[in-house]
Design an enzyme around this catalytic site. Sequence first.
Site, mmCIF file in Angstrom:
data_model
loop_
_atom_site.group_PDB
_atom_site.id
_atom_site.type_symbol
_atom_site.label_atom_id
_atom_site.label_comp_id
_atom_site.label_asym_id
_atom_site.label_seq_id
_atom_site.Cartn_x
_atom_site.Cartn_y
_atom_site.Cartn_z
ATOM 1 N N GLY A 42 1.123 -1.284 4.359
ATOM 2 C CA GLY A 42 1.532 0.031 3.890
ATOM 3 C C GLY A 42 2.472 0.752 4.827
ATOM 4 N N HIS A 43 1.942 1.210 5.949
ATOM 5 C CA HIS A 43 2.681 2.143 6.799
ATOM 6 C C HIS A 43 4.057 1.639 7.195
ATOM 7 C CE1 HIS A 43 3.829 4.263 10.483
ATOM 8 N NE2 HIS A 43 3.261 5.295 9.902
ATOM 9 N N ASN A 55 0.853 -1.189 0.000
ATOM 10 C CA ASN A 55 0.000 0.000 0.000
ATOM 11 C C ASN A 55 0.896 1.249 0.000
ATOM 12 O OD1 ASN A 55 -1.446 2.280 1.027
ATOM 13 N ND2 ASN A 55 -3.070 0.902 1.711
ATOM 14 N N GLU A 60 -8.453 0.840 -3.260
ATOM 15 C CA GLU A 60 -9.290 0.963 -2.051
ATOM 16 C C GLU A 60 -10.180 2.175 -2.202
ATOM 17 O OE1 GLU A 60 -7.527 1.259 1.770
ATOM 18 O OE2 GLU A 60 -6.270 -0.477 1.440
ATOM 19 N N ARG A 105 -6.668 13.190 0.763
ATOM 20 C CA ARG A 105 -5.613 13.630 1.698
ATOM 21 C C ARG A 105 -4.237 13.115 1.323
ATOM 22 N NH1 ARG A 105 -7.200 10.452 7.162
ATOM 23 N NH2 ARG A 105 -9.113 11.589 6.786
ATOM 24 N N HIS A 106 -4.174 12.010 0.571
ATOM 25 C CA HIS A 106 -2.849 11.528 0.156
ATOM 26 C C HIS A 106 -2.833 11.247 -1.349
ATOM 27 C CE1 HIS A 106 -4.904 7.806 1.206
ATOM 28 N NE2 HIS A 106 -4.572 7.817 2.479
ATOM 29 N N ARG A 162 4.379 18.577 2.189
ATOM 30 C CA ARG A 162 5.113 19.747 1.684
ATOM 31 C C ARG A 162 4.474 20.359 0.441
ATOM 32 N NH1 ARG A 162 6.884 22.346 4.188
ATOM 33 N NH2 ARG A 162 8.739 21.401 5.078
ATOM 34 N N GLU A 176 -11.312 -8.808 3.104
ATOM 35 C CA GLU A 176 -10.017 -8.481 3.699
ATOM 36 C C GLU A 176 -10.270 -8.326 5.190
ATOM 37 O OE1 GLU A 176 -7.392 -5.650 1.825
ATOM 38 O OE2 GLU A 176 -6.552 -5.061 3.759
ATOM 39 N N THR A 212 -7.952 4.146 7.974
ATOM 40 C CA THR A 212 -9.191 3.377 8.068
ATOM 41 C C THR A 212 -9.245 2.675 9.421
ATOM 42 O OG1 THR A 212 -8.856 2.985 5.722
ATOM 43 C CG2 THR A 212 -10.621 1.761 6.775
ATOM 44 N N ARG A 257 -9.072 8.624 -1.316
ATOM 45 C CA ARG A 257 -10.076 9.013 -0.314
ATOM 46 C C ARG A 257 -10.900 10.175 -0.828
ATOM 47 N NH1 ARG A 257 -8.659 7.095 5.280
ATOM 48 N NH2 ARG A 257 -10.467 8.333 5.815
ATOM 49 N N HIS A 287 1.027 6.179 1.875
ATOM 50 C CA HIS A 287 1.810 7.091 2.714
ATOM 51 C C HIS A 287 3.034 7.681 2.009
ATOM 52 C CE1 HIS A 287 -1.029 6.624 5.771
ATOM 53 N NE2 HIS A 287 -0.775 5.351 5.991
ATOM 54 N N HIS A 294 -3.844 -4.235 7.753
ATOM 55 C CA HIS A 294 -3.936 -3.056 8.615
ATOM 56 C C HIS A 294 -3.089 -3.238 9.877
ATOM 57 C CE1 HIS A 294 -5.809 0.856 9.475
ATOM 58 N NE2 HIS A 294 -5.435 0.557 10.697
ATOM 59 N N GLY A 295 -2.109 -2.377 10.005
ATOM 60 C CA GLY A 295 -1.268 -2.381 11.210
ATOM 61 C C GLY A 295 -0.222 -3.481 11.229
ATOM 62 N N HIS A 325 -5.408 3.982 -2.047
ATOM 63 C CA HIS A 325 -6.736 4.396 -1.588
ATOM 64 C C HIS A 325 -6.970 5.844 -2.007
ATOM 65 C CE1 HIS A 325 -9.535 4.756 2.226
ATOM 66 N NE2 HIS A 325 -10.144 5.111 1.122
HETATM 67 N N1 PXP Z 1 -5.919 -2.698 4.185
HETATM 68 C C1 PXP Z 1 -6.854 -1.725 4.220
HETATM 69 C C2 PXP Z 1 -8.230 -2.040 3.759
HETATM 70 C C3 PXP Z 1 -6.525 -0.433 4.663
HETATM 71 O O1 PXP Z 1 -7.461 0.531 4.678
HETATM 72 C C4 PXP Z 1 -5.199 -0.171 5.058
HETATM 73 C C5 PXP Z 1 -4.820 1.197 5.535
HETATM 74 O O2 PXP Z 1 -4.904 2.108 4.512
HETATM 75 C C6 PXP Z 1 -4.251 -1.213 4.974
HETATM 76 C C7 PXP Z 1 -4.647 -2.477 4.560
HETATM 77 C C8 PXP Z 1 -2.810 -1.008 5.297
HETATM 78 O O3 PXP Z 1 -2.653 -0.645 6.623
HETATM 79 P P1 PXP Z 1 -1.213 -0.200 7.130
HETATM 80 O O4 PXP Z 1 -0.880 1.083 6.442
HETATM 81 O O5 PXP Z 1 -1.414 -0.039 8.605
HETATM 82 O O6 PXP Z 1 -0.261 -1.295 6.773
#
Ligand code: PXP
Length: 247
Positions: A218-219, A7, A74, A53-54, A18, A155, A105, A49, A10, A196-197, A47
């Site tokens: 992603g993050h 993902n 997404e 925002r990104h 910036r 998911e 999310t 949105r 970010h 996620h996370g 994603h």
């Molecule tokens: N899956 C979905 C559906 C999400 O919305 C996100 C966050 O944008 C992720 C995965 C990835 O999450 P993370 O950035 O915490 O890895």
Amino acid sequence: MLRLGVNIDHVATLRQARYRGFDRGEPCPVDAVRQAEDAGAHGITAHLREDRRHILDRDIWAIRDTVQTRLNFEMANTPEMIDIATRLKPEAVCLVPENRAEVTTEGGLDVVGQVDAITEGAATLGQAGVEVSLFIDPDAQQIEATARTGSPFIELHTGAYAEAYGDEARQAAELERLARAAEQAKSLGLSVNAGHGLNYENTRGIFLVPHLNELNIGHSIVSRAITVGLGQAVREMLELMEGYKAG
Ligand code: PXP
């Protein structure tokens, strides 16, 4: 094999810090696509949105033109996004809830509360040749409702598992919830992704969850890229994911 969707939202978050309002800026999400794919990512997730925002509209079209693997788009189940998705033609769409105040999310979709709207959105996307996934909490009623929408994928939201890090009992309970949810989804004919996370410390714990097809991360990959480079960050995550047995 457990597949990795990277993902890249970010990358755009950092650029917007910036260059908001400019038609240029760094870092470039398209460069990130190339580097992640060169390093072995199985897919790219982005994603768009509602509040932009990104990832911006110009990004998602440039990403579409660049992705060589699979694009997982997404989006919220809104008429605007359905219109974009049917023209963009990503390989997959993951429908997610959107709340302007959230940083990312935060929870899964309430499929139970909006079965008709989601069924309609999923049907439109399916007719456009897009594989549809619903981002949901590991909850039996939500999974059962997802099967009724005709979406082929879920998911599973791994946020609660990730947040339980450091508390072994809570973490084990969250893994058990995820594992039960994956079993139920499989028994209903749904294919299962998760995300996620997830990060370099907690991803291997997910090996206890059966039937997984893909992780979307992603993050933590984008964060690690700042110190080791994106290619290396992707390779390290792929290495961690080796050896998963779907069950
Ligand atoms: N899956 C979905 C559906 C999400 O919305 C996100 C966050 O944008 C992720 C995965 C990835 O999450 P993370 O950035 O915490 O890895």
